[in-house]
Design an enzyme around this catalytic site. Sequence first.
Site, PDB file in Angstrom:
ATOM      1  N   SER A 114       0.809  -1.211   0.000  1.00  9.42           N
ATOM      2  CA  SER A 114       0.000   0.000   0.000  1.00  9.42           C
ATOM      3  C   SER A 114       0.843   1.262   0.000  1.00  9.42           C
ATOM      4  O   SER A 114       1.912   1.318   0.630  1.00  9.42           O
ATOM      5  CB  SER A 114      -0.890   0.005   1.254  1.00  9.42           C
ATOM      6  N   GLN A 134       0.535  -0.448  -4.726  1.00 11.30           N
ATOM      7  CA  GLN A 134      -0.762   0.231  -4.783  1.00 11.30           C
ATOM      8  C   GLN A 134      -0.534   1.717  -4.704  1.00 11.30           C
ATOM      9  O   GLN A 134       0.168   2.203  -3.817  1.00 11.30           O
ATOM     10  CB  GLN A 134      -1.653  -0.244  -3.628  1.00 11.30           C
ATOM     11  N   TYR A 136      -2.065   5.697  -4.638  1.00 13.66           N
ATOM     12  CA  TYR A 136      -3.077   6.760  -4.611  1.00 13.66           C
ATOM     13  C   TYR A 136      -2.538   7.921  -5.434  1.00 13.66           C
ATOM     14  O   TYR A 136      -1.403   8.371  -5.205  1.00 13.66           O
ATOM     15  CB  TYR A 136      -3.323   7.247  -3.183  1.00 13.66           C
ATOM     16  N   THR A 162      -5.804   2.793  -7.033  1.00 12.75           N
ATOM     17  CA  THR A 162      -7.105   2.764  -6.366  1.00 12.75           C
ATOM     18  C   THR A 162      -7.978   3.869  -6.942  1.00 12.75           C
ATOM     19  O   THR A 162      -7.611   5.043  -6.909  1.00 12.75           O
ATOM     20  CB  THR A 162      -6.925   2.963  -4.857  1.00 12.75           C
ATOM     21  N   ARG A 171     -16.042   5.926   8.411  1.00  6.85           N
ATOM     22  CA  ARG A 171     -16.106   4.686   9.184  1.00  6.85           C
ATOM     23  C   ARG A 171     -16.435   5.076  10.612  1.00  6.85           C
ATOM     24  O   ARG A 171     -15.560   5.461  11.380  1.00  6.85           O
ATOM     25  CB  ARG A 171     -14.771   3.967   9.113  1.00  6.85           C
ATOM     26  N   LYS A 236      -8.110  -0.672  -9.325  1.00  9.88           N
ATOM     27  CA  LYS A 236      -8.740  -1.334  -8.173  1.00  9.88           C
ATOM     28  C   LYS A 236      -9.915  -0.511  -7.673  1.00  9.88           C
ATOM     29  O   LYS A 236      -9.766   0.672  -7.364  1.00  9.88           O
ATOM     30  CB  LYS A 236      -7.717  -1.488  -7.046  1.00  9.88           C
ATOM     31  N   SER A 258     -13.566  -4.518  -6.468  1.00  9.91           N
ATOM     32  CA  SER A 258     -13.346  -4.216  -5.052  1.00  9.91           C
ATOM     33  C   SER A 258     -14.240  -3.058  -4.666  1.00  9.91           C
ATOM     34  O   SER A 258     -14.539  -2.190  -5.480  1.00  9.91           O
ATOM     35  CB  SER A 258     -11.870  -3.836  -4.842  1.00  9.91           C
ATOM     36  N   HIS A 260     -13.299  -1.558  -1.756  1.00 12.48           N
ATOM     37  CA  HIS A 260     -12.406  -1.005  -0.732  1.00 12.48           C
ATOM     38  C   HIS A 260     -12.745  -1.607   0.642  1.00 12.48           C
ATOM     39  O   HIS A 260     -12.797  -0.898   1.649  1.00 12.48           O
ATOM     40  CB  HIS A 260     -12.544   0.522  -0.698  1.00 12.48           C
ATOM     41  N   ARG A 263     -15.360   0.062   2.874  1.00 11.05           N
ATOM     42  CA  ARG A 263     -15.009   1.209   3.711  1.00 11.05           C
ATOM     43  C   ARG A 263     -15.334   2.536   3.047  1.00 11.05           C
ATOM     44  O   ARG A 263     -15.093   3.589   3.653  1.00 11.05           O
ATOM     45  CB  ARG A 263     -13.510   1.175   4.026  1.00 11.05           C
ATOM     46  N   ASP A 294     -11.454  -8.730  -4.477  1.00 11.88           N
ATOM     47  CA  ASP A 294     -11.263  -8.867  -3.034  1.00 11.88           C
ATOM     48  C   ASP A 294     -12.571  -8.530  -2.342  1.00 11.88           C
ATOM     49  O   ASP A 294     -13.511  -8.065  -2.977  1.00 11.88           O
ATOM     50  CB  ASP A 294     -10.125  -7.961  -2.518  1.00 11.88           C
ATOM     51  N   GLY A 296     -14.595  -9.780   1.557  1.00 15.83           N
ATOM     52  CA  GLY A 296     -15.517 -10.709   2.191  1.00 15.83           C
ATOM     53  C   GLY A 296     -15.088 -12.154   2.209  1.00 15.83           C
ATOM     54  O   GLY A 296     -15.818 -13.013   2.702  1.00 15.83           O
TER      55      GLY A 296
END
Lengths: 369, 369, 369, 369
Positions: A114, A134, A136, A162, A171, A236, A258, A260, A263, A294, A296
Amino acid sequence: MTLSIDALARLQTVDEFEQAARAILPTPSYDYYRSGADEERTLRRNRRAFRRYQLWYRVLVDVSQRTLATKVLGTDVAMPILVAPTAYHQLAHAEGEVATARGTAAVGSLMVVSTLATRTLEDVAAVPGPKWFQLYVHRDRGLTRSLVDRAVAAGYRALVVTVDTPVLGRRLAAERSNFVLPPGLHMANLKEAAQAVAPEGGLALAAYVASRHDASLTWRDIEWLRSLSSLPVVLKGIVRGDDARIAAECGAAGIIVSNHGARQLDGAPATIEALPEVAEAVGAMRNPPEVLMDGGIRWGTDIFKALALGARAVLLGRPILWALTVGGEAGVQRMLELMAGELSRAMALAGCASVTAIDRGLVRPAPRE
Amino acid sequence: MTLSIDALARLQTVDEFEQAARAILPTPSYDYYRSGADEERTLRRNRRAFRRYQLWYRVLVDVSQRTLATKVLGTDVAMPILVAPTAYHQLAHAEGEVATARGTAAVGSLMVVSTLATRTLEDVAAVPGPKWFQLYVHRDRGLTRSLVDRAVAAGYRALVVTVDTPVLGRRLAAERSNFVLPPGLHMANLKEAAQAVAPEGGLALAAYVASRHDASLTWRDIEWLRSLSSLPVVLKGIVRGDDARIAAECGAAGIIVSNHGARQLDGAPATIEALPEVAEAVGAMRNPPEVLMDGGIRWGTDIFKALALGARAVLLGRPILWALTVGGEAGVQRMLELMAGELSRAMALAGCASVTAIDRGLVRPAPRE
Amino acid sequence: MTLSIDALARLQTVDEFEQAARAILPTPSYDYYRSGADEERTLRRNRRAFRRYQLWYRVLVDVSQRTLATKVLGTDVAMPILVAPTAYHQLAHAEGEVATARGTAAVGSLMVVSTLATRTLEDVAAVPGPKWFQLYVHRDRGLTRSLVDRAVAAGYRALVVTVDTPVLGRRLAAERSNFVLPPGLHMANLKEAAQAVAPEGGLALAAYVASRHDASLTWRDIEWLRSLSSLPVVLKGIVRGDDARIAAECGAAGIIVSNHGARQLDGAPATIEALPEVAEAVGAMRNPPEVLMDGGIRWGTDIFKALALGARAVLLGRPILWALTVGGEAGVQRMLELMAGELSRAMALAGCASVTAIDRGLVRPAPRE
Amino acid sequence: MTLSIDALARLQTVDEFEQAARAILPTPSYDYYRSGADEERTLRRNRRAFRRYQLWYRVLVDVSQRTLATKVLGTDVAMPILVAPTAYHQLAHAEGEVATARGTAAVGSLMVVSTLATRTLEDVAAVPGPKWFQLYVHRDRGLTRSLVDRAVAAGYRALVVTVDTPVLGRRLAAERSNFVLPPGLHMANLKEAAQAVAPEGGLALAAYVASRHDASLTWRDIEWLRSLSSLPVVLKGIVRGDDARIAAECGAAGIIVSNHGARQLDGAPATIEALPEVAEAVGAMRNPPEVLMDGGIRWGTDIFKALALGARAVLLGRPILWALTVGGEAGVQRMLELMAGELSRAMALAGCASVTAIDRGLVRPAPRE
């Protein structure tokens, strides 16, 4: 703080790993990892939606020799189970992302590191084994470019961009327990940039994203990103078939279905619900991007279902964090072995000797009960 | 009795507002506000039905500059979130509807003032900001006409005629806690008329409705109502497409898809279930009436779904009452800001920079779990 | 043992009647009345299935003058709510079926008197008001014929033949609480026949049914039954459209869609689920039988739904027993008034001034939540 | 340890048998019997899926004379309810499979004896009454052949080959309670083979299956199995229509739709969900194999549904183990009589005088509630 090898060996399910991790982690850290957006409806749904699918297994297939090996973007991996990019591994274990990378390498899997790692991308890259970075995208395009350059230099094999985070989801659980990065932990790849925003830590992330991430990012910028290096670009955070087709047209080498980890946008579909549409949308294209997913996954049968519904591989997020908490490198290794073992057993029982044998006909929506 | 500004700022969700309000309100008042008809099936369904819809968000759209501004019946509002007509605001706060109007105006929204206000329509109108007047049609046509005349004189911009209340629904919870208007509170717009029915207060409302409301009201009367003033007429309480088309043919300028907060007919559809049919029914007409909705909204994502399914704006009922209870004018302002903030975040995460970008393709019924 | 008039007046729902009755009744009697077959799945479903339907009400209809009056088999009744045949009313109240008949007559409804009454059919018939007689066909055709003759002589207006009881269903709850007819109570219409089977009482009913009811009864016997008198024959216990058509061809004047209060075959459909098929099956026939239904009704809106889905009237079973327990004649009257009041309110709120205005378009299956 | 005849007679449902057995059995034994794979989703679903089907019964059929008699593979049985092969009956009762066989014979049913019996197949065969032998195919083809030869010599009438167990499913509950075969109990048919793998007992079964069962078994081997004797071969563990057709083409005389009591692949369909597809797939073939099913049956109505959906007979697994625990031979007899009585009652109430009258039209998926 981690468990003994014996105690680790007694953990039989992902949920048991989570319970053990919860007993170790400070509540704010646990809440930060565990929580989803708003009411956490999508968080629950990510897991539950797997139950909607049943395994209509085949019998009397020779499954005495089974292999889980596959390729992702040309890289051989021992199993279709990769490590998803998640933030702040030092919350879970002192060695942070470096321990995760070691556990991943031990089983022949691949780690996606990340941007928000607590160890520098160079430190993590020093651990052997294939890795993706990954990314940003920041408003500061210079910063963005420098991250890419560093990833290339460190030997990362792909950029995972992402695309579901123009702003940060709320959250509530993490807000309520006042999560902040503890003293001594940093966004190691962004030290200067982050300190400029929230020198004290605090609710750094939402503020950081709001002030530094580029909410104006569009498909056109993907071409610019591709131009920064020769690394393949994976997008992603896609859940729609039409978006997947645009991604392919923009030259994405891969798509990660995905949300995320639930979130960002509460009410988003579960990823296993979105996967079939994405897989079908690009399936008929020439040179289709590889589709991964991805969200769950808690059982080997979940992975089996994802592969049957069109994923080339899956990525594990929270399960890896629980495993890292309870056992560091050894924990991560054990988690991946557990999942691989479960997948292997599911393949045996469903009549599949290899991952390519897992076809869509083996999985059907359950009749309403 | 209201919370401090600090305590108010800590309320993060509508449900937290409700809990805080419940701690402040006398039980009968709380029960009066909260309750629905009979078994409260529709009351629960109004909320739960939103969960049936998923947000299939788009990525890589420039959402760096977002606006929630829109127009309702030609009036500019800062957000597609209006204040629904609800009775007896002085139960919640000493200043009653005047405080509500101030909080509404502070954020650039619009308030619909109830016939059953505890402050006179003129007092409320004295607060700046656009307002509509909700009208119950009385058997006494002179009284009805006088209410319209007063609303015109006071500067209201539309008449919202409630059409779902030929008799009053039975709210068992309120009956069980023996709700009566406390001493000193009055139906300020109807003082004389109400006292003639139930001089002592008591179960004034059911008796009042039974003796004074006009259960013989039909579509033909809408033309008469329109003739009373030049104000546009909005019909509130429609759930059927065929009724919506008749409303349009009768010259309604707007339709509010509403089941009266689930306080009338238990078993009625949730409003979010009825909205698509109503929107489609009038969508293809020439000069279609504007479609709004209320009922069950607790999250910004609920509002997003309503807009995607055809509403031009939504109205908040109970959430405003909880907010008025806990913070008076400031509470109402904070509630509307909270909802606007949540809607804005949902728009960012779904790829919508303006409310007109919220199209139906973003929302789909969830697959059965 | 019954409640005061005041206490009775405070009971607002059928469930409150049941709770009050439960406090009065000996457990075995309560269990006998309440229980259903086996797991009681159909028992629960009879009630819950009503929730599947929503009331898509119409507005702006003149409902100021409403009437619930209708006709069943040519008999005028004040409401489409009849009293179903149930056994052993003296378990609930010393006056038994006579009190029930009085309460029924007081509101202008019609009572169906059970073969298994604890008062003789002649005693019950002595109470004014229209009545039908429910008949179990016995192997002893002489006994069967004598019951019919007595019913004719006593002035009953129809024979309601129960067709769903070739053997008795197993009601585990009643077995577990060892229900037996208390000393002094008798199957008043069958005294000698019953005593021959189980002179001590005991588990008389299952034994009685097994030894005396005619499990070989077929459609051909319906013609024989019709030949015994000039009374119209109603068949009670049909759930299938094809059976309904055969019933019509055999000359049945009415059909009661019923699963015997879910006391016979667990897993049978809820009656509101079976009603539309039956109504449609006979609806297009020449001289179709009248369709009625019982099972699971607890609210006026349930009755509204049954009428909308094709029933000319409904019958209440357990609610009447609870009402008889708590208030005797007055209790039965109050229950019927409560239900009539709820139905009237539902009609007002749905835009129906008479029962004939309750059309199928007002009721739709609820979308899945 | 077993119950008195009186206590046995008071057990009215399969669940009551289970509760009584649970009070008697050591926890590991109970867990071994009860548990299913992984999360036990399929275990629950095996039972619950029966509820999805409703019994749309017919009335006015002569059901005064009912028979449950039928034939399976040419053998007359008194009821379409057979005893499924399950392991280790001596865990439940000292006499083990011999007691089970006696109880089965007492009611004219048929027992399928497991390879994993704790009494030798010869001992069990010495009890009168028809029996089939369940066979696990071992890598050691000599051992496999010798089991077949022994079964032939002992008079078994068919071979039931389990095809869903190339590896053993993981039953977490049994693992957690550390189930091992208690001292003195043995896989009586495999004594030497088993001791070679796990001389101490312990987690013998998973190890045994892994080292000795043949995970390479394919359809081709079925022909070899058929060549070993003249016994008809039944394949147990099929859930797919296409597999069923292949089975028929390979000469299988019977198919048992089974998911191994939900002990192998969690997420597999409930057997009652799989049954219609299998029955349809082979139904139109010439000389179709007979279709049987097991899994989740707890009520006579469940059996009725299975017969209606295409099964010629059902097999009971766990219910027999509970019955054997609580009453030995008498318990097994009582369980089969209970189930037969319930089936007979269901047939009476649904209008079926014989099992051949149970047609598919009597069973329909329940409408969504």
